[in-house]
Scaffold this active site. Structure first.
Site, PDB file in Angstrom:
ATOM      1  CG  HIS A 128      -7.840  -1.704   3.987  1.00 16.95           C
ATOM      2  ND1 HIS A 128      -8.015  -0.596   3.139  1.00 16.95           N
ATOM      3  CD2 HIS A 128      -9.096  -2.273   4.155  1.00 16.95           C
ATOM      4  CE1 HIS A 128      -9.246  -0.549   2.755  1.00 16.95           C
ATOM      5  NE2 HIS A 128      -9.906  -1.531   3.320  1.00 16.95           N
ATOM      6  CG  ASP A 205      -5.909   0.310   9.412  1.00 15.80           C
ATOM      7  OD1 ASP A 205      -6.618   0.659  10.174  1.00 15.80           O
ATOM      8  OD2 ASP A 205      -5.855  -0.314   8.358  1.00 15.80           O
ATOM      9  CD  GLN A 208     -11.538  -4.722  10.477  1.00 15.12           C
ATOM     10  OE1 GLN A 208     -12.431  -5.328  11.196  1.00 15.12           O
ATOM     11  NE2 GLN A 208     -11.943  -4.295   9.365  1.00 15.12           N
ATOM     12  CE  LYS A 231     -13.621  -0.747   8.468  1.00 16.35           C
ATOM     13  NZ  LYS A 231     -14.114  -1.712   7.548  1.00 16.35           N
ATOM     14  CB  CYS A 374      -9.605  -3.274   0.823  1.00 15.15           C
ATOM     15  SG  CYS A 374     -10.978  -2.550   0.003  1.00 15.15           S
TER      16      CYS A 374
END
Length: 420
Positions: A128, A205, A208, A231, A374
């Site tokens: 991202h 990261d 997700q 999220k 992104c």
């Protein structure tokens, strides 16, 4: 004899999400954009409202009852985050506005203090922008060099390529756990172990992954991990940074101001203990408390149950997508049980712009994403300006997938007829 079909997890929880019970353009809403931002259950909304109606006061700074109650709830939410990802200490959780701020915090504190000319940062091509741009800025300031892990023929991270990039010059590896475009689930524990063999630090990261599957930072053994509340059923404006305590203690503050200090003089200041050293100013108190409520909600369902149900949705989604000719889906296919990738599909249809697909699907009440998500560098590798993306969460159902597939095929047929 009537057979009563057992309700799925998606059927059971939909009552908790008020926003899902509406019509868009006269059609029942199908929300397939949870990779961008998830919806919020009533329990989370109630916690936010309760704070502002009952406990609205600043934290840590008051002796009165409202401030004490707000502080208890705010710090209680930190405990919930720590338990949710299994940290060794609650002091290893720093509240941020979002994952982007968390990455920038690491970049501008640890990065500027520890990276020098010729040092190497390893990212992946599927990152991202939030895990690329900060490191580009820091590389420009320090003279560090960025290298990118490539994809293999299956459009997943090329582990052999990663190994070939590692060296004594490697100081940081920053990679996404689950790609928001490819859906690939990266082997972050192995990535971390390999990096540590060269003395490099590792940032994950997890935007997700944390909302969709059990995540254990001690098992991964990463040095930092970031996630965004919006999220994972929490409000916008709240996220968190996990960092190993010794590393956070060695990092300088990110922002200066109230709350992050110990003593302030006209000519100098001393800084507070973790995690407050990194939390300058009045924080997003209500949002942090609501993040705690979101974690309660997810934990009550069980992250294993969420992951298992989403795997079923993934298998079903890809089975249905395969019925549509000429659909270009990015990333590797899941296995027969839906494992191996996230419950999302980024795709393109030859001759049809992704935004046109999304616009017409919206008129059918179906919310999907279109654009570069992104991940512009990744899309450039595929020679695509963008893609359409359907991303699911545990409040979605097979029936919604069926309606989406029907509408998608009809939309494609409409565009094809216009081009004839």
């Amino acid at each position: 004899m009537t057979i009563i079909q057992e309700k799925t997890l998606g059927d059971k929880v939909r009552k908790d999400f008020p926003i899902l019970h509406q019509e868009v353009h006269g059609k029942p809403l199908i929300y397939f954009d949870s990779a961008a931002s998830s919806q919020k259950p009533q329990q989370v909304l109630d916690s936010l409202i309760n704070y502002y109606q009952q406990d609205n006061a600043n934290v840590h700074r008051g002796a009165h009852s409202l401030s004490n109650r707000a502080t208890d709830a705010y710090e209680g939410a930190r405990d919930k985050v720590a338990k949710f990802i299994n940290t060794a200490s609650r002091d290893e959780i720093v509240y941020t506005r979002n994952a982007s701020e968390a990455i920038n915090l690491v970049a501008y504190t640890w990065g500027l203090a520890n990276l020098n000319k010729g040092d190497e940062i390893i990212l992946s091509v599927m990152e991202h922008h939030s895990n690329i741009v900060p490191w580009q800025i820091i590389a420009q300031k320090t003279g560090a060099i960025i290298k990118y892990i490539q994809l293999n023929e299956q459009e997943v991270l090329d582990l052999e390529n990663y190994i070939s990039l590692l060296s004594d010059k490697t100081k940081l590896v920053a990679v996404v756990h689950v790609s928001n475009t490819l859906g690939v689930i990266n082997p972050v524990s192995e990535i971390t172990e390999l990096a540590h063999q060269y003395g490099a630090k590792v940032l994950i990261d997890a935007c997700q992954s944390v909302p969709h599957m059990p995540v254990d930072v001690q098992q991964i053994n990463c040095d930092w991990l970031v996630a965004s509340g919006h999220k994972m059923c929490a409000p916008t404006g709240i996220g968190f940074l996990y960092g190993k305590k010794a590393i956070l203690e060695a990092m300088p503050p990110f922002l200066g101001g109230g709350e992050m200090i110990d003593e302030v003089y006209f000519d100098r200041s001393t800084y507070g203990e973790l995690p407050h050293k990194f939390e300058a100013g009045t924080p997003a108190i209500g949002e942090a408390i609501a993040l705690g409520a979101a974690i309660d909600y997810l934990s009550n369902i069980g992250m294993d149950n969420i992951h298992s149900y989403e795997a079923e949705l993934t298998a079903y989604l890809f089975k249905k997508l395969e019925t549509i000719p000429n659909l270009r889906i990015y990333g590797a296919k899941p296995d027969a049980d839906g494992e191996g990738r996230a419950a999302l599909a980024a795709f393109n249809v030859p001759g049809i712009h992704a935004s046109d697909l999304a616009t017409l699907l919206d008129h059918e009440g179906i919310a999907i994403r279109s654009g570069h998500h992104c991940t512009q560098p990744l899309h450039r590798l595929f020679d695509a300006s963008g893609s359409a993306r359907a991303s699911l969460y545990f409040y979605n159902t097979r029936d919604e997938i069926d309606r989406f597939i029907t509408a998608l095929q009809e939309t494609i047929d409409f565009f094809n007829s216009m081009m004839e």
